[in-house]
Design a protein around this motif. Sequence first.
Motif, PDB file in Angstrom:
ATOM      1  N   GLY A 117     -62.763-119.974 -15.570  1.00 57.24           N
ATOM      2  CA  GLY A 117     -62.546-118.604 -16.162  1.00 57.24           C
ATOM      3  C   GLY A 117     -61.111-118.238 -16.215  1.00 57.24           C
ATOM      4  O   GLY A 117     -60.320-118.653 -15.359  1.00 57.24           O
ATOM      5  N   TRP A 118     -60.979-117.082 -16.603  1.00 62.17           N
ATOM      6  CA  TRP A 118     -59.545-116.477 -16.901  1.00 62.17           C
ATOM      7  C   TRP A 118     -58.922-115.968 -15.256  1.00 62.17           C
ATOM      8  O   TRP A 118     -57.972-115.855 -15.259  1.00 62.17           O
ATOM      9  CB  TRP A 118     -59.621-115.365 -17.539  1.00 62.17           C
ATOM     10  CG  TRP A 118     -59.500-115.652 -19.143  1.00 62.17           C
ATOM     11  CD1 TRP A 118     -60.760-115.627 -20.063  1.00 62.17           C
ATOM     12  CD2 TRP A 118     -58.664-116.267 -19.881  1.00 62.17           C
ATOM     13  NE1 TRP A 118     -60.565-116.211 -21.144  1.00 62.17           N
ATOM     14  CE2 TRP A 118     -59.028-116.413 -21.252  1.00 62.17           C
ATOM     15  CE3 TRP A 118     -57.270-116.692 -19.679  1.00 62.17           C
ATOM     16  CZ2 TRP A 118     -58.322-117.059 -22.059  1.00 62.17           C
ATOM     17  CZ3 TRP A 118     -56.341-117.191 -20.828  1.00 62.17           C
ATOM     18  CH2 TRP A 118     -56.963-117.633 -21.868  1.00 62.17           C
ATOM     19  N   ILE A 119     -60.005-115.573 -14.477  1.00 60.87           N
ATOM     20  CA  ILE A 119     -59.635-115.087 -13.204  1.00 60.87           C
ATOM     21  C   ILE A 119     -58.849-116.244 -12.471  1.00 60.87           C
ATOM     22  O   ILE A 119     -57.616-115.904 -11.954  1.00 60.87           O
ATOM     23  CB  ILE A 119     -60.930-114.779 -12.363  1.00 60.87           C
ATOM     24  CG1 ILE A 119     -60.489-114.036 -10.933  1.00 60.87           C
ATOM     25  CG2 ILE A 119     -61.696-116.248 -11.904  1.00 60.87           C
ATOM     26  CD1 ILE A 119     -61.511-113.312 -10.376  1.00 60.87           C
ATOM     27  N   VAL A 120     -59.111-117.535 -12.665  1.00 59.83           N
ATOM     28  CA  VAL A 120     -58.501-118.740 -12.134  1.00 59.83           C
ATOM     29  C   VAL A 120     -56.747-118.546 -12.472  1.00 59.83           C
ATOM     30  O   VAL A 120     -55.966-118.880 -11.817  1.00 59.83           O
ATOM     31  CB  VAL A 120     -59.059-119.952 -12.265  1.00 59.83           C
ATOM     32  CG1 VAL A 120     -58.298-121.288 -11.658  1.00 59.83           C
ATOM     33  CG2 VAL A 120     -60.173-120.283 -11.776  1.00 59.83           C
ATOM     34  N   VAL A 121     -56.653-118.560 -13.910  1.00 60.86           N
ATOM     35  CA  VAL A 121     -55.447-118.388 -14.560  1.00 60.86           C
ATOM     36  C   VAL A 121     -54.696-117.333 -14.271  1.00 60.86           C
ATOM     37  O   VAL A 121     -53.522-117.236 -13.711  1.00 60.86           O
ATOM     38  CB  VAL A 121     -55.457-118.464 -16.315  1.00 60.86           C
ATOM     39  CG1 VAL A 121     -54.313-118.302 -16.692  1.00 60.86           C
ATOM     40  CG2 VAL A 121     -56.244-119.938 -16.562  1.00 60.86           C
ATOM     41  N   GLY A 122     -55.300-116.066 -14.105  1.00 58.45           N
ATOM     42  CA  GLY A 122     -55.048-114.819 -13.684  1.00 58.45           C
ATOM     43  C   GLY A 122     -54.239-114.965 -12.069  1.00 58.45           C
ATOM     44  O   GLY A 122     -53.037-114.523 -11.836  1.00 58.45           O
ATOM     45  N   VAL A 123     -54.982-115.466 -11.176  1.00 60.06           N
ATOM     46  CA  VAL A 123     -54.643-115.671  -9.933  1.00 60.06           C
ATOM     47  C   VAL A 123     -53.214-116.534  -9.953  1.00 60.06           C
ATOM     48  O   VAL A 123     -52.537-116.494  -9.058  1.00 60.06           O
ATOM     49  CB  VAL A 123     -55.633-116.164  -8.795  1.00 60.06           C
ATOM     50  CG1 VAL A 123     -55.094-116.455  -7.739  1.00 60.06           C
ATOM     51  CG2 VAL A 123     -56.550-114.961  -8.871  1.00 60.06           C
ATOM     52  N   ALA A 124     -53.273-117.696 -10.829  1.00 63.02           N
ATOM     53  CA  ALA A 124     -52.346-118.657 -10.605  1.00 63.02           C
ATOM     54  C   ALA A 124     -50.809-117.992 -11.044  1.00 63.02           C
ATOM     55  O   ALA A 124     -49.829-118.329 -10.543  1.00 63.02           O
ATOM     56  CB  ALA A 124     -52.427-119.870 -11.843  1.00 63.02           C
ATOM     57  N   VAL A 125     -51.122-116.819 -11.912  1.00 63.87           N
ATOM     58  CA  VAL A 125     -49.792-116.333 -12.516  1.00 63.87           C
ATOM     59  C   VAL A 125     -49.196-115.555 -11.239  1.00 63.87           C
ATOM     60  O   VAL A 125     -48.107-115.561 -10.977  1.00 63.87           O
ATOM     61  CB  VAL A 125     -50.010-115.110 -13.651  1.00 63.87           C
ATOM     62  CG1 VAL A 125     -48.918-114.296 -13.966  1.00 63.87           C
ATOM     63  CG2 VAL A 125     -50.608-116.150 -14.992  1.00 63.87           C
ATOM     64  N   VAL A 126     -50.455-114.740 -10.594  1.00 62.36           N
ATOM     65  CA  VAL A 126     -49.669-114.066  -9.198  1.00 62.36           C
ATOM     66  C   VAL A 126     -49.216-115.039  -8.289  1.00 62.36           C
ATOM     67  O   VAL A 126     -48.038-114.764  -7.676  1.00 62.36           O
ATOM     68  CB  VAL A 126     -50.933-113.630  -8.582  1.00 62.36           C
ATOM     69  CG1 VAL A 126     -50.480-112.543  -7.254  1.00 62.36           C
ATOM     70  CG2 VAL A 126     -51.458-112.273  -9.569  1.00 62.36           C
ATOM     71  N   ALA A 127     -49.723-116.286  -8.286  1.00 63.72           N
ATOM     72  CA  ALA A 127     -49.418-117.336  -6.953  1.00 63.72           C
ATOM     73  C   ALA A 127     -47.743-117.539  -7.685  1.00 63.72           C
ATOM     74  O   ALA A 127     -47.048-118.016  -6.834  1.00 63.72           O
ATOM     75  CB  ALA A 127     -50.163-118.436  -7.320  1.00 63.72           C
ATOM     76  N   LEU A 128     -47.633-117.844  -8.911  1.00 66.32           N
ATOM     77  CA  LEU A 128     -46.368-118.219  -9.572  1.00 66.32           C
ATOM     78  C   LEU A 128     -45.398-117.379  -9.179  1.00 66.32           C
ATOM     79  O   LEU A 128     -44.330-117.610  -8.881  1.00 66.32           O
ATOM     80  CB  LEU A 128     -46.218-118.571 -11.109  1.00 66.32           C
ATOM     81  CG  LEU A 128     -45.204-118.693 -11.607  1.00 66.32           C
ATOM     82  CD1 LEU A 128     -44.589-120.046 -11.343  1.00 66.32           C
ATOM     83  CD2 LEU A 128     -45.464-119.024 -13.260  1.00 66.32           C
ATOM     84  N   LEU A 129     -45.622-116.003  -9.405  1.00 65.97           N
ATOM     85  CA  LEU A 129     -44.833-114.757  -9.034  1.00 65.97           C
ATOM     86  C   LEU A 129     -44.258-114.947  -7.541  1.00 65.97           C
ATOM     87  O   LEU A 129     -43.282-114.703  -7.206  1.00 65.97           O
ATOM     88  CB  LEU A 129     -45.200-113.397  -9.364  1.00 65.97           C
ATOM     89  CG  LEU A 129     -45.616-113.091 -11.095  1.00 65.97           C
ATOM     90  CD1 LEU A 129     -46.164-111.947 -11.152  1.00 65.97           C
ATOM     91  CD2 LEU A 129     -44.014-113.060 -11.547  1.00 65.97           C
ATOM     92  N   ILE A 130     -45.240-115.056  -6.698  1.00 65.67           N
ATOM     93  CA  ILE A 130     -45.106-115.109  -5.240  1.00 65.67           C
ATOM     94  C   ILE A 130     -44.013-116.323  -5.022  1.00 65.67           C
ATOM     95  O   ILE A 130     -43.269-116.464  -4.237  1.00 65.67           O
ATOM     96  CB  ILE A 130     -46.343-115.380  -4.410  1.00 65.67           C
ATOM     97  CG1 ILE A 130     -47.130-113.830  -4.653  1.00 65.67           C
ATOM     98  CG2 ILE A 130     -46.255-115.600  -2.876  1.00 65.67           C
ATOM     99  CD1 ILE A 130     -46.509-112.633  -3.893  1.00 65.67           C
ATOM    100  N   ASP A 131     -44.326-117.543  -5.644  1.00 63.14           N
ATOM    101  CA  ASP A 131     -43.597-118.917  -5.428  1.00 63.14           C
ATOM    102  C   ASP A 131     -42.169-118.636  -5.732  1.00 63.14           C
ATOM    103  O   ASP A 131     -41.381-118.922  -5.101  1.00 63.14           O
ATOM    104  CB  ASP A 131     -44.104-119.843  -6.248  1.00 63.14           C
ATOM    105  CG  ASP A 131     -45.641-120.344  -5.666  1.00 63.14           C
ATOM    106  OD1 ASP A 131     -45.737-120.480  -4.390  1.00 63.14           O
ATOM    107  OD2 ASP A 131     -46.327-120.899  -6.439  1.00 63.14           O
ATOM    108  N   LEU A 132     -42.235-117.858  -6.974  1.00 63.49           N
ATOM    109  CA  LEU A 132     -40.649-117.527  -7.388  1.00 63.49           C
ATOM    110  C   LEU A 132     -39.948-116.462  -6.393  1.00 63.49           C
ATOM    111  O   LEU A 132     -38.526-116.910  -5.928  1.00 63.49           O
ATOM    112  CB  LEU A 132     -40.601-117.035  -8.783  1.00 63.49           C
ATOM    113  CG  LEU A 132     -41.318-117.756  -9.888  1.00 63.49           C
ATOM    114  CD1 LEU A 132     -41.302-117.006 -11.114  1.00 63.49           C
ATOM    115  CD2 LEU A 132     -40.112-118.858 -10.247  1.00 63.49           C
TER     116      LEU A 132
END
Length: 319
Positions: A117-132
């Motif tokens: 579901g979309w929640i996985v993709v949503g958290v991945a976006v947050v994770a990407l921002l933290i990684d950056l």
Amino acid sequence: MAHHHHHHGSEAGDRRMIWAIGVNLALTLAQIAGGILSGSLSLIADALHNFSDAASLVIAAFARRIARRPSDATMTFGYVRAEVVAALINYTTLIVIGLYLVYEAVMRFITPEPIEGWIVVGVAVVALLIDLVTALLTYTMSKESMNIRAAFVHNVADALGSVGVIIAGTLILLYDWQIVDPIVTLAIAGYILWQAFAEIGGAIRMLMLGTPPDVDVAQLIERLCGIEGVTDIHHVHVFAIDERLTAMEAHVVVAEGHGETADAVRNRLKQIANAEFGIAHSTLELTIGRSCCEAGEAKVIGHRTGRSAGTDGSNGHQH
């Protein structure tokens, strides 16, 4: 003045490392919470992967602090190589992660698993921002330190993982292209392994007292042997104490008539080694008169000592 500048620079770097560790640990907790709420095992798995990033940053920061300790009776070279050891640990774990991702991708080809579901993709976006954010905090330091570079590569690998989840998750949710997930995973694993294998050799070489790649020892010996008064140079050892300091040990034979100018010859040799070969620390043992080697063996690195050494089938003694 220079000392204080370095000290402030170190403190600023330490603060950046603490911030990077803090945001990664916060992300790990957020991913675990999101995984429990959404029932997504893959999100909890990604949280554990992100925790390995935080751990790599902790190792890098800890090694960075140890490396600044002054030398003592038990560590006469100092603690600078703590950073090289940390880099070796972090690159080794990257290789393990890369191989595990290859295994996971192959298993996904055989038995595809649905994205949750979309929640996985949503958290991945947050994770990407933290990684950056983490990448920005550590990028400048990664240029100067093998240790921080290893942690930085960990972080970039995790950022790519987040990008992969976003791309694969979006395509699967919109078009049901299940095959995208393992393909993206394989691409990320390939990048991680390529980076880790490209960098780990430098850490191993330094720990094994290998000659730095930018120093041509044969050329160094040829150049130093051309100095007036020098008849022979042997037992030459060139090695990196850390990423910034290259050292040399050598036995130099000075011609009979140059005994009184031996110190001048030594200083000249050190000056040339530093200026032309980047060797900032030289320990030179000088002998006046005849070499302990035969003429043909004089310039051989780690030569066999004595006229008949090695003739009994042994390979001689290397100094």
